[in-house]
Design an enzyme around this catalytic site. Sequence first.
Site, PDB file in Angstrom:
ATOM      1  N   TRP A 102       0.767  -1.188  -0.114  1.00  0.00           N
ATOM      2  CA  TRP A 102       0.015   0.015  -0.086  1.00  0.00           C
ATOM      3  C   TRP A 102       0.534   1.397   0.033  1.00  0.00           C
ATOM      4  O   TRP A 102       0.451   2.153  -0.571  1.00  0.00           O
ATOM      5  CB  TRP A 102      -0.962  -0.024   1.001  1.00  0.00           C
ATOM      6  N   ASP A 169      -0.697   6.688   7.121  1.00  0.00           N
ATOM      7  CA  ASP A 169      -1.915   5.611   6.614  1.00  0.00           C
ATOM      8  C   ASP A 169      -2.006   4.699   7.624  1.00  0.00           C
ATOM      9  O   ASP A 169      -0.999   3.976   7.769  1.00  0.00           O
ATOM     10  CB  ASP A 169      -1.496   4.983   5.112  1.00  0.00           C
ATOM     11  N   LYS A 193     -10.703  -2.161   7.915  1.00  0.00           N
ATOM     12  CA  LYS A 193      -9.861  -2.969   8.548  1.00  0.00           C
ATOM     13  C   LYS A 193     -10.323  -3.015  10.215  1.00  0.00           C
ATOM     14  O   LYS A 193      -9.958  -4.174  10.642  1.00  0.00           O
ATOM     15  CB  LYS A 193      -8.496  -2.417   8.380  1.00  0.00           C
TER      16      LYS A 193
END
Length: 356
Positions: A102, A169, A193
């Site tokens: 990511w 993030d 998540k």
Amino acid sequence: MKKHNFSAGPSILPQEVFEKAAQAVINFNNTNLSILEISHRSKDFVAVMEEAQNLALELLNLTNKGYKALFLQGGASMEFLRIPFNLMKENGKATYLDTGTWAGNAIKQAKPFGETVVVASSKESNYNFIPKEYTIPTDADYFHCTSNNTIFGTQMKEFPETQVPIVCDMSSDIFSRTLDFSKFSLIYAGAQKNMGPAGTTLVVVKEDILEKTNRTIPDMLNYSQHIAKESMYNTPPVFAVYTSLLTMQWIKNKGGVTAVEKLNEEKAALLYAEIDRNPLFKGVANKDDRSLMNVTFVLNNPEHQEAFDSLWKNNQISGLNGHRSVGGYRASIYNAMPIESVQVLVDCMKELENKI
């Protein structure tokens, strides 16, 4: 019988959140209307959005510190694009720490906007550790990092000291541990998540870093526009925001992030202790960088896979297979995962050892 869900996401949620969200789908707030059909401009949902924004700041200890909380759409992947639009100056420079898939995707989206410097990377080691020796150029517009790497099972334990704005993030470990969140100028996290269902992204941004790029920013990508419209520039993802609010209320009622962190440490310690003790298994991530959220491990002998897979599946465990980039197994033990489920997995590992 409900399964022990170790899936990396969309994640499990607390049982009481499921029950309250389910009730709201039938009858929200005693309106005799579903949460799915009420107007997002109604006083009932405006109250939900306001409480969700305020509670996010409260849990992060950022109330009255110059931050705004937003609930946006597009997932964390949209923030990969919004961030350089809003923070990288014309002919500017952004810096990134490359710690996983990511992070790599975020880097890719930033490159068209200007000079994008990767200050350090663990890619050559298949991202099994967090780089620690790197320098952030003082003329950078921002420094971007990923706090937890879902695929590879690594997690940043420390963050750099720098005058450059830090963007992070936190999609897979938001609200899971105590940090000095005021060190960050922007935090973002896809809900799916560790916070709620897929469909919304929490963005917490310090207002004084905005509107300094001299760029023309499309309204839909402009954080200032979303702040001005209080996360309702367009129709928000009503159900995802409401369920995220329920989860944040659950965290607060548990004792806040500090109490949740203690439980997460206990769960991770239980599982990592078995991985290190049991001669049939070994961990993937560097021990100093092991994630409290995503535990990656493999069998020392692949011939034992069939027997182990049969054991955990027969014990109502789901979602344990590792990502194709790593192989083996990945146990995602997010906030809502009870320690009893972790014990079931540990018992399966011990049972395999006794059978071999």
